[in-house]
Design a protein around this motif. Structure first.
Motif, PDB file in Angstrom:
ATOM      1  N   UNK A  68      -4.121  -2.000  -1.805  1.00  0.00           N
ATOM      2  CA  UNK A  68      -3.628  -2.224  -3.162  1.00  0.00           C
ATOM      3  C   UNK A  68      -2.703  -1.104  -3.620  1.00  0.00           C
ATOM      4  N   UNK A  69      -2.972   0.120  -3.198  1.00  0.00           N
ATOM      5  CA  UNK A  69      -2.071   1.230  -3.531  1.00  0.00           C
ATOM      6  C   UNK A  69      -0.724   1.037  -2.843  1.00  0.00           C
ATOM      7  N   UNK A  70      -0.767   0.660  -1.557  1.00  0.00           N
ATOM      8  CA  UNK A  70       0.479   0.413  -0.818  1.00  0.00           C
ATOM      9  C   UNK A  70       1.267  -0.726  -1.454  1.00  0.00           C
ATOM     10  N   UNK A  71       0.560  -1.759  -1.897  1.00  0.00           N
ATOM     11  CA  UNK A  71       1.215  -2.903  -2.554  1.00  0.00           C
ATOM     12  C   UNK A  71       1.907  -2.461  -3.839  1.00  0.00           C
ATOM     13  N   UNK A  72       1.215  -1.690  -4.672  1.00  0.00           N
ATOM     14  CA  UNK A  72       1.802  -1.234  -5.935  1.00  0.00           C
ATOM     15  C   UNK A  72       2.986  -0.307  -5.701  1.00  0.00           C
TER      16      UNK A  72
END
Length: 229
Positions: A17-21
């Motif tokens: 989710x961090x990589x996505x954001x």
């Protein structure tokens, strides 16, 4: 994709989710840079503070994404997955609901003690650049994220409509923080643009904090007599 996420550990989900954001942020900033470049606008470098707050915003948005996933996993958020015309209908409903909710939240902040404590931080940048979309007080980021979670908990939307909305949300955010108006007046004065929150509409809010509280449209400002063209 959802099956893949369900098979991941909590740590892996945080990383994903961090990589996505971060990827969304980078793509949004590249889009903003491209628009400024095509309009021959000098590109101002972001300050260290802007970069730091942008990263912090991404971390908070990651926590909000994780919270949304947990709520979906435990049945508090429900989506439909059918490919039909309901995708367009759900997108329009979500678009209008979030526009109204964010307008009311934004209006309330400006008319309360929270402006000086929280939102004034964002208005430090009267002449915004694309990264300023992500330069918000942490509490404000949590506030907008909470609005988003509440809306998708209360209403069941098509998952594809949600994805489309999220893309449109970032698009409007970047357009509102360009510091220029790339859309010619002859187009802005036609349907549906004359009811949308264009770049100059939001930029005017940065210059005059008493008007133009809307995000995607100017409809609520016109209804609440806070519109300034």
């Amino acid at each position: 994709m959802l099956r893949f996420l369900l098979a991941q550990s909590s740590f892996n989900l945080w990383v994903i989710f961090l990589a996505e954001n971060l990827l969304v942020t980078v793509l949004a900033l590249l889009f903003g840079w491209l628009v400024l470049k095509l309009n021959h606008k000098p590109i101002k470098a972001a300050s260290r503070q802007e970069v730091f707050i942008c990263i912090l915003t991404n971390v908070i948005n990651t926590a909000i994404t994780y919270a949304g996933f947990w709520l979906w996993q435990h049945g508090y958020i429900r989506f439909s997955y059918t490919l039909s015309w309901y995708i367009a209908f759900d997108f329009i409903v979500l678009f209008i609901l979030m526009d109204l909710a964010m307008f009311l939240f934004h209006y309330a902040i400006h008319r309360s003690v929270f402006y000086k404590a929280i939102h004034k931080f964002h208005h430090h940048y009267a002449d915004p650049i694309p990264i300023d979309l992500f330069v918000l007080h942490p509490l404000e980021t949590v506030g907008f994220g909470s609005l988003w979670i509440v809306i998708i908990v209360l209403f069941n939307f098509n998952l594809y409509a949600v994805f489309i909305y999220l893309i449109v949300n970032v698009f409007f955010g970047i357009m509102g923080h360009l510091g220029i108006e790339p859309i010619p007046a002859c187009i802005r004065n036609t349907m549906p643009f004359k009811y949308l929150g264009t770049s100059s509409f939001h930029h005017r809010h940065h210059l005059d904090i008493h008007h133009n509280y809307g995000f995607y449209t100017n409809i609520w400002d016109k209804l609440f007599k806070t519109y300034k063209g």
